[in-house]
Motif scaffolding. Structure first.
Motif, PDB file in Angstrom:
ATOM      1  N   PHE A 144      80.554  46.356  56.797  1.00 57.57           N
ATOM      2  CA  PHE A 144      81.022  44.979  56.686  1.00 57.57           C
ATOM      3  C   PHE A 144      81.266  44.392  58.074  1.00 57.57           C
ATOM      4  N   VAL A 145      80.939  43.126  58.234  1.00 59.37           N
ATOM      5  CA  VAL A 145      81.143  42.414  59.485  1.00 59.37           C
ATOM      6  C   VAL A 145      82.452  41.627  59.385  1.00 59.37           C
ATOM      7  N   THR A 146      83.338  41.802  60.382  1.00 52.67           N
ATOM      8  CA  THR A 146      84.623  41.111  60.410  1.00 52.67           C
ATOM      9  C   THR A 146      84.584  40.023  61.473  1.00 52.67           C
ATOM     10  N   VAL A 147      85.039  38.825  61.088  1.00 55.69           N
ATOM     11  CA  VAL A 147      85.117  37.712  62.032  1.00 55.69           C
ATOM     12  C   VAL A 147      86.500  37.084  61.926  1.00 55.69           C
ATOM     13  N   THR A 148      86.945  36.470  63.006  1.00 56.65           N
ATOM     14  CA  THR A 148      88.202  35.727  63.002  1.00 56.65           C
ATOM     15  C   THR A 148      87.853  34.266  63.144  1.00 56.65           C
ATOM     16  N   GLU A 149      88.384  33.452  62.229  1.00 49.23           N
ATOM     17  CA  GLU A 149      88.109  32.023  62.251  1.00 49.23           C
ATOM     18  C   GLU A 149      89.406  31.249  62.349  1.00 49.23           C
ATOM     19  N   LYS A 150      89.366  30.152  63.067  1.00 53.95           N
ATOM     20  CA  LYS A 150      90.501  29.238  63.130  1.00 53.95           C
ATOM     21  C   LYS A 150      90.635  28.578  61.769  1.00 53.95           C
TER      22      LYS A 150
END
Length: 116
Positions: free
Chosen positions: A8-14
């Protein structure tokens, strides 16, 4: 298709119009792995005090399934407190907002199918 947890790819978004950042683990990649009628399938982690302010869905519907933590959810029925095992749906043309309550992070699954 099978995907393992490690893939799984983890991203942080505002938070769009909200406070803080969300951590999103994409279960399937939107362009390459999801069926054409799906925009998003992910696990979302929101830290205490963070929120996504009210926004309208146009051309899609969003479904939440709460895994852990507590949330204040504002939708078509007004504001409700969500607990693990609760689910919400924000239909095309409706608005919703979610805020993490308490001192524990909020973890939920989010799915967005297109409606048009």
């Amino acid at each position: 298709m099978l995907k393992r947890n490690a893939d799984f790819v983890t991203v942080t978004e505002k938070a769009d119009g909200g406070l803080g950042n969300f951590t999103m683990r994409n279960i399937f990649a939107a362009d390459a792995e999801l069926p054409a009628h799906m925009r998003l399938a992910c696990e979302v982690l929101i830290q205490p005090g963070e929120e996504c302010r009210s926004h309208v869905h146009q051309g899609d519907t969003e479904i939440y399934y709460i895994l852990s933590g507590r949330a204040a959810y504002e939708g078509a029925e007004g504001v409700n407190i969500l607990h693990p095992g609760d689910a919400t749906i924000c239909y095309d043309g409706e608005s919703h907002a979610i805020r993490c309550l308490g001192d524990q992070p909020l973890l939920f699954l989010a799915f967005i199918p297109y409606t048009k």
